[in-house]
Design an enzyme around this catalytic site. Structure first.
Site, PDB file in Angstrom:
ATOM      1  N   ASP A  10      11.315  10.795  -6.407  1.00 29.66           N
ATOM      2  CA  ASP A  10      10.501   9.595  -6.206  1.00 29.66           C
ATOM      3  C   ASP A  10      11.409   8.381  -6.362  1.00 29.66           C
ATOM      4  O   ASP A  10      12.519   8.492  -6.886  1.00 29.66           O
ATOM      5  CB  ASP A  10       9.378   9.542  -7.254  1.00 29.66           C
ATOM      6  CG  ASP A  10       8.524   8.290  -7.104  1.00 29.66           C
ATOM      7  OD1 ASP A  10       8.140   7.979  -5.964  1.00 29.66           O
ATOM      8  OD2 ASP A  10       8.267   7.598  -8.106  1.00 29.66           O
ATOM      9  N   SER A  11      10.903   7.234  -5.954  1.00 30.94           N
ATOM     10  CA  SER A  11      11.666   6.005  -6.121  1.00 30.94           C
ATOM     11  C   SER A  11      11.759   5.593  -7.595  1.00 30.94           C
ATOM     12  O   SER A  11      12.571   4.739  -7.932  1.00 30.94           O
ATOM     13  CB  SER A  11      11.001   4.884  -5.324  1.00 30.94           C
ATOM     14  OG  SER A  11       9.652   4.757  -5.742  1.00 30.94           O
ATOM     15  N   GLY A  43       8.848   0.526  -1.431  1.00 29.92           N
ATOM     16  CA  GLY A  43       7.751   0.034  -0.596  1.00 29.92           C
ATOM     17  C   GLY A  43       8.102  -1.117   0.343  1.00 29.92           C
ATOM     18  O   GLY A  43       7.766  -1.087   1.520  1.00 29.92           O
ATOM     19  N   CYS A  73       7.366  10.723  -3.374  1.00 31.05           N
ATOM     20  CA  CYS A  73       7.207   9.314  -3.005  1.00 31.05           C
ATOM     21  C   CYS A  73       6.499   9.205  -1.649  1.00 31.05           C
ATOM     22  O   CYS A  73       6.968   9.760  -0.657  1.00 31.05           O
ATOM     23  CB  CYS A  73       8.584   8.673  -2.934  1.00 31.05           C
ATOM     24  SG  CYS A  73       8.550   6.952  -2.448  1.00 31.05           S
ATOM     25  N   GLU A 152       4.711   0.355 -13.427  1.00 25.84           N
ATOM     26  CA  GLU A 152       6.039   0.554 -14.034  1.00 25.84           C
ATOM     27  C   GLU A 152       6.102  -0.140 -15.402  1.00 25.84           C
ATOM     28  O   GLU A 152       6.847   0.251 -16.286  1.00 25.84           O
ATOM     29  CB  GLU A 152       7.137   0.004 -13.111  1.00 25.84           C
ATOM     30  CG  GLU A 152       7.241   0.733 -11.777  1.00 25.84           C
ATOM     31  CD  GLU A 152       8.279   1.858 -11.746  1.00 25.84           C
ATOM     32  OE1 GLU A 152       9.245   1.796 -12.496  1.00 25.84           O
ATOM     33  OE2 GLU A 152       8.086   2.798 -10.942  1.00 25.84           O
ATOM     34  N   CYS A 184       0.004   6.245  -3.030  1.00 27.70           N
ATOM     35  CA  CYS A 184       1.228   5.803  -3.700  1.00 27.70           C
ATOM     36  C   CYS A 184       1.293   6.545  -5.021  1.00 27.70           C
ATOM     37  O   CYS A 184       0.280   6.676  -5.716  1.00 27.70           O
ATOM     38  CB  CYS A 184       1.154   4.295  -3.933  1.00 27.70           C
ATOM     39  SG  CYS A 184       2.482   3.647  -4.958  1.00 27.70           S
ATOM     40  N   HIS A 186       2.180   5.820  -7.846  1.00 28.40           N
ATOM     41  CA  HIS A 186       1.841   5.100  -9.065  1.00 28.40           C
ATOM     42  C   HIS A 186       0.338   4.948  -9.284  1.00 28.40           C
ATOM     43  O   HIS A 186      -0.109   4.762 -10.406  1.00 28.40           O
ATOM     44  CB  HIS A 186       2.474   3.709  -9.028  1.00 28.40           C
ATOM     45  CG  HIS A 186       3.971   3.725  -9.091  1.00 28.40           C
ATOM     46  ND1 HIS A 186       4.741   4.462  -8.221  1.00 28.40           N
ATOM     47  CD2 HIS A 186       4.828   3.103  -9.930  1.00 28.40           C
ATOM     48  CE1 HIS A 186       6.019   4.276  -8.519  1.00 28.40           C
ATOM     49  NE2 HIS A 186       6.098   3.455  -9.551  1.00 28.40           N
TER      50      HIS A 186
END
Ligand code: DGL
Length: 266
Positions: A10-11, A43, A73, A152, A184, A186
């Site tokens: 993932d990023s 993104g 991701c 985050e 997404c 997150h």
């Protein structure tokens, strides 16, 4: 049977949602998670840059001897999945097809909202995948870039997050959505907050769980599953800032988040 680890990337931190779902569904499997914390967010970046970063991570994971790669991701899945698959000798599983498929099964009225990063929404990947399965669906897409830094930051239940989420979601609510794809990595961490805002009548699709199911099915199909008595180890690797990854990530994979290594790429 195969005891090699599954590579997941993932990023940044959000892909731990997919990792946790894999831990729960496939407890015998070893995993290596790579979070590109030095270069998050993906993104807003161009498709070419996201493809280049994703290829670098895939090459690194292949060098670790993984038996399959999970592109946790959404932005990477949207921009890079075809290229990653073409370049990989092992199966590569993305998050968009499993999420889209779950949405088409869940929708009652056929009005499906999709939220994601600017790149994921611009790519139209979810709308294409949903329409391939349910051509009559109405798909309303909204980029929600500000939600990534809030997650985050660990602000899963913060007033600022609530206000920003409402601003993004209210046009979808006015459009009468019955299903919302959390497109997404997150966003599953914001599920309780989103659930409170949207109410129980909107079905939230968390592609993490759907992706873990798809990974299990693909491994079984290719006879790559670890034996039941295998005790899989879990490695976590980031490209920067271990302390923050440990602090925020620990909240959703619990005690398994130990031994974080740093590997700068690029
Ligand atoms: N992991 C990204 C995704 O799922 C979100 C964070 C980012 O923008 O890099 O699209």
């Amino acid at each position: 049977m195969n005891r090699a680890p599954i590579g997941i990337f993932d990023s940044g931190i959000g892909g731990l949602t997919v990792t946790r779902a894999i831990f729960e569904r496939l407890p015998a499997e070893a995993t290596i998670y790579f979070g590109d914390t030095a270069r998050v967010p993906y993104g807003p970046k161009s498709p070419d840059t996201v493809r280049r970063y994703s290829m670098e991570i895939q090459d690194w994971l292949l060098g670790q001897g993984v038996k399959a790669i999970v592109v946790a991701c959404n932005t990477s899945s949207a921009h890079a999945l075809d290229d990653l698959r073409a370049a990989s000798p092992v199966p590569v599983i993305g998050v968009i097809e499993p999420g889209a498929s779950a949405a088409t099964k869940a929708t009652r009225g056929g009005v499906i909202g999709v939220i994601g990063t600017a790149g994921t929404i611009r790519s139209n990947a979810y709308a294409k995948a949903i329409h391939a399965l349910l051509p009559a669906a109405t798909v309303e897409q909204v980029p929600c870039p500000l939600l990534v830094p809030l997650v985050e930051e660990g602000w899963f239940d913060h007033e600022a997050t609530r206000v920003i989420a409402a601003e993004y979601l209210d046009p979808l609510v006015r459009g009468g959505l019955d299903t919302l794809v959390l497109g997404c990595t997150h966003y599953p961490l914001l599920k309780p907050l989103l659930r409170r805002h949207l109410g129980p009548q909107v079905c939230l699709i968390d592609s993490a769980e759907e992706t873990a199911k798809a990974v299990g099915a693909r491994l079984a199909e290719l006879d790559l599953t670890a034996p039941d008595d295998h005790v899989g180890y879990h490695r976590f690797v980031v490209s920067d800032d271990q302390a923050r990854f440990l602090e925020v990530g620990g909240r959703f994979v619990g005690e398994k988040l130990r031994n974080v290594e740093t590997v700068p790429l690029g």
